[in-house]
Write a protein that holds these residues in place. Structure first.
Motif, mmCIF file in Angstrom:
data_model
loop_
_atom_site.group_PDB
_atom_site.id
_atom_site.type_symbol
_atom_site.label_atom_id
_atom_site.label_comp_id
_atom_site.label_asym_id
_atom_site.label_seq_id
_atom_site.Cartn_x
_atom_site.Cartn_y
_atom_site.Cartn_z
ATOM 1 N N MET A 93 0.842 -1.150 0.000
ATOM 2 C CA MET A 93 0.000 0.000 0.000
ATOM 3 C C MET A 93 0.901 1.230 0.000
ATOM 4 O O MET A 93 1.967 1.231 0.607
ATOM 5 C CB MET A 93 -0.911 -0.093 1.221
ATOM 6 N N LYS A 94 0.476 2.244 -0.773
ATOM 7 C CA LYS A 94 1.215 3.508 -0.861
ATOM 8 C C LYS A 94 0.275 4.645 -0.513
ATOM 9 O O LYS A 94 -0.918 4.597 -0.797
ATOM 10 C CB LYS A 94 1.783 3.728 -2.270
ATOM 11 N N LEU A 95 0.837 5.676 0.103
ATOM 12 C CA LEU A 95 0.058 6.815 0.564
ATOM 13 C C LEU A 95 0.456 8.070 -0.185
ATOM 14 O O LEU A 95 1.629 8.434 -0.210
ATOM 15 C CB LEU A 95 0.269 7.033 2.064
ATOM 16 N N LEU A 96 -0.514 8.712 -0.772
ATOM 17 C CA LEU A 96 -0.306 10.019 -1.377
ATOM 18 C C LEU A 96 -0.704 11.024 -0.301
ATOM 19 O O LEU A 96 -1.879 11.360 -0.148
ATOM 20 C CB LEU A 96 -1.170 10.165 -2.635
ATOM 21 N N LEU A 97 0.290 11.427 0.518
ATOM 22 C CA LEU A 97 0.049 12.377 1.597
ATOM 23 C C LEU A 97 0.164 13.779 1.019
ATOM 24 O O LEU A 97 1.261 14.242 0.703
ATOM 25 C CB LEU A 97 1.076 12.183 2.721
ATOM 26 N N LEU A 98 -0.969 14.461 0.875
ATOM 27 C CA LEU A 98 -1.003 15.789 0.271
ATOM 28 C C LEU A 98 -1.286 16.844 1.327
ATOM 29 O O LEU A 98 -2.253 16.730 2.084
ATOM 30 C CB LEU A 98 -2.097 15.874 -0.790
ATOM 31 N N ASP A 99 -0.431 17.888 1.335
ATOM 32 C CA ASP A 99 -0.646 18.981 2.276
ATOM 33 C C ASP A 99 -1.653 19.977 1.716
ATOM 34 O O ASP A 99 -2.195 19.798 0.623
ATOM 35 C CB ASP A 99 0.679 19.636 2.676
ATOM 36 N N GLU A 100 -1.872 21.049 2.461
ATOM 37 C CA GLU A 100 -2.867 22.057 2.083
ATOM 38 C C GLU A 100 -2.516 22.795 0.794
ATOM 39 O O GLU A 100 -3.365 23.448 0.187
ATOM 40 C CB GLU A 100 -3.077 23.060 3.228
ATOM 41 N N ASN A 101 -1.276 22.681 0.325
ATOM 42 C CA ASN A 101 -0.840 23.301 -0.930
ATOM 43 C C ASN A 101 -0.623 22.274 -2.037
ATOM 44 O O ASN A 101 0.109 22.533 -2.990
ATOM 45 C CB ASN A 101 0.435 24.128 -0.699
ATOM 46 N N ASP A 102 -1.228 21.098 -1.906
ATOM 47 C CA ASP A 102 -1.155 20.015 -2.896
ATOM 48 C C ASP A 102 0.266 19.508 -3.130
ATOM 49 O O ASP A 102 0.598 19.058 -4.221
ATOM 50 C CB ASP A 102 -1.794 20.431 -4.227
ATOM 51 N N THR A 149 23.404 -0.837 -4.826
ATOM 52 C CA THR A 149 23.772 -0.070 -6.018
ATOM 53 C C THR A 149 24.120 1.387 -5.711
ATOM 54 O O THR A 149 24.697 2.063 -6.555
ATOM 55 C CB THR A 149 22.616 -0.061 -7.037
ATOM 56 N N GLN A 150 23.710 1.859 -4.528
ATOM 57 C CA GLN A 150 23.878 3.260 -4.126
ATOM 58 C C GLN A 150 23.012 4.211 -4.945
ATOM 59 O O GLN A 150 23.176 5.420 -4.874
ATOM 60 C CB GLN A 150 25.354 3.702 -4.175
ATOM 61 N N ALA A 151 22.092 3.685 -5.750
ATOM 62 C CA ALA A 151 21.177 4.511 -6.533
ATOM 63 C C ALA A 151 20.194 5.196 -5.591
ATOM 64 O O ALA A 151 19.622 4.557 -4.706
ATOM 65 C CB ALA A 151 20.421 3.660 -7.549
ATOM 66 N N GLU A 152 20.011 6.504 -5.798
ATOM 67 C CA GLU A 152 19.090 7.272 -4.975
ATOM 68 C C GLU A 152 17.740 7.403 -5.661
ATOM 69 O O GLU A 152 17.657 7.420 -6.888
ATOM 70 C CB GLU A 152 19.657 8.667 -4.696
ATOM 71 N N CYS A 153 16.692 7.503 -4.855
ATOM 72 C CA CYS A 153 15.358 7.683 -5.412
ATOM 73 C C CYS A 153 14.456 8.347 -4.379
ATOM 74 O O CYS A 153 14.810 8.470 -3.204
ATOM 75 C CB CYS A 153 14.763 6.351 -5.844
ATOM 76 N N TRP A 154 13.293 8.759 -4.857
ATOM 77 C CA TRP A 154 12.228 9.325 -4.032
ATOM 78 C C TRP A 154 11.000 8.441 -4.203
ATOM 79 O O TRP A 154 10.688 8.035 -5.312
ATOM 80 C CB TRP A 154 11.896 10.743 -4.493
ATOM 81 N N TYR A 155 10.310 8.149 -3.118
ATOM 82 C CA TYR A 155 9.103 7.326 -3.204
ATOM 83 C C TYR A 155 8.151 7.698 -2.068
ATOM 84 O O TYR A 155 8.563 8.267 -1.059
ATOM 85 C CB TYR A 155 9.434 5.829 -3.186
ATOM 86 N N PRO A 156 6.867 7.359 -2.224
ATOM 87 C CA PRO A 156 5.879 7.718 -1.205
ATOM 88 C C PRO A 156 5.934 6.821 0.023
ATOM 89 O O PRO A 156 6.472 5.710 -0.012
ATOM 90 C CB PRO A 156 4.542 7.574 -1.918
ATOM 91 N N GLU A 185 0.076 -2.900 -5.068
ATOM 92 C CA GLU A 185 -0.049 -1.636 -4.343
ATOM 93 C C GLU A 185 -1.466 -1.093 -4.457
ATOM 94 O O GLU A 185 -2.013 -0.979 -5.548
ATOM 95 C CB GLU A 185 0.912 -0.587 -4.907
ATOM 96 N N GLU A 186 -2.037 -0.762 -3.323
ATOM 97 C CA GLU A 186 -3.286 0.006 -3.236
ATOM 98 C C GLU A 186 -2.858 1.393 -2.786
ATOM 99 O O GLU A 186 -2.158 1.546 -1.782
ATOM 100 C CB GLU A 186 -4.243 -0.608 -2.210
ATOM 101 N N TRP A 187 -3.250 2.408 -3.539
ATOM 102 C CA TRP A 187 -2.872 3.790 -3.255
ATOM 103 C C TRP A 187 -4.034 4.525 -2.605
ATOM 104 O O TRP A 187 -5.158 4.492 -3.108
ATOM 105 C CB TRP A 187 -2.483 4.505 -4.544
ATOM 106 N N LEU A 188 -3.745 5.205 -1.492
ATOM 107 C CA LEU A 188 -4.735 6.004 -0.783
ATOM 108 C C LEU A 188 -4.304 7.470 -0.791
ATOM 109 O O LEU A 188 -3.130 7.773 -0.569
ATOM 110 C CB LEU A 188 -4.870 5.541 0.668
ATOM 111 N N LEU A 189 -5.260 8.352 -1.013
ATOM 112 C CA LEU A 189 -5.026 9.786 -0.956
ATOM 113 C C LEU A 189 -5.458 10.284 0.417
ATOM 114 O O LEU A 189 -6.602 10.059 0.828
ATOM 115 C CB LEU A 189 -5.830 10.500 -2.044
ATOM 116 N N HIS A 190 -4.544 10.934 1.125
ATOM 117 C CA HIS A 190 -4.827 11.505 2.444
ATOM 118 C C HIS A 190 -4.518 12.993 2.412
ATOM 119 O O HIS A 190 -3.388 13.384 2.082
ATOM 120 C CB HIS A 190 -3.948 10.855 3.529
ATOM 121 N N ARG A 191 -5.494 13.831 2.771
ATOM 122 C CA ARG A 191 -5.279 15.275 2.892
ATOM 123 C C ARG A 191 -4.861 15.545 4.331
ATOM 124 O O ARG A 191 -5.584 15.203 5.275
ATOM 125 C CB ARG A 191 -6.557 16.031 2.561
#
Length: 153
Positions: free
Chosen positions: A1-10, A22-29, A81-87
């Motif tokens: 499960m992945k979370l799309l945590l969105l603040d008040e400014n999206d 590998t030392q590869a860098e990344c960004w993920y939720p 993955e089930e994605w949830l949107l949280h404001r």
């Protein structure tokens, strides 16, 4: 499960990590597995607390799902993955219960706007997250409760 945590400014909160092999860098939720007996919402609240220190996670809206294979530390993982949107209100993440692997690979957090994700040359998972966020915003941030299948990536 992945979370799309969105603040008040999206802006979405993403984790900055490095593959230990590998030392590869990344960004993920924020997100992770669902433990036996947990509901999707309970797992979301637990993962948000463990990875960011967020103590009150409002219920999430199911928005996306995908089956995905990824490599980490020399191993392949097949996940659904089930994605949830949280404001939520913006906060400064302070992890509380990272796993051993997370303690060695996570080294930061950042709030991103969709436009920044579209323009960045850094690796972001899932690929095209900025564009997906833009499409979701154009549809009212999933207010219709419709779930979309994300492509492999």
């Amino acid at each position: 499960m992945k979370l799309l945590l969105l603040d008040e400014n999206d802006r979405v909160l993403l984790i900055h990590a490095k593959d230990p092999q590998t030392q590869a860098e990344c960004w993920y939720p924020v997100g992770g597995g669902i433990e036996p007996g947990e509901t999707l919402q309970e797992a979301a609240a637990r993962e948000a607390y463990e990875e960011t220190g967020l103590t009150e996670l409002p219920p999430g809206l199911p928005i996306w799902h995908r089956d995905h294979t990824y490599e980490y530390d020399g191993r392949k993982f097949d996940v659904h993955e089930e994605w949830l949107l949280h404001r939520i209100e913006r906060f400064d993440p302070r992890p509380t219960q990272l796993s051993e692997a997370e303690r060695h690979s996570i080294f930061g957090f950042r709030w991103w706007r969709a436009e920044e994700l579209i323009e960045t040359t850094e690796t972001v998972f899932p690929p095209g997250l900025g564009q997906l966020m833009g499409e979701l915003a154009g549809e009212g941030w999933g207010d219709d409760g419709r779930r979309t299948e994300l492509g492999e990536g």
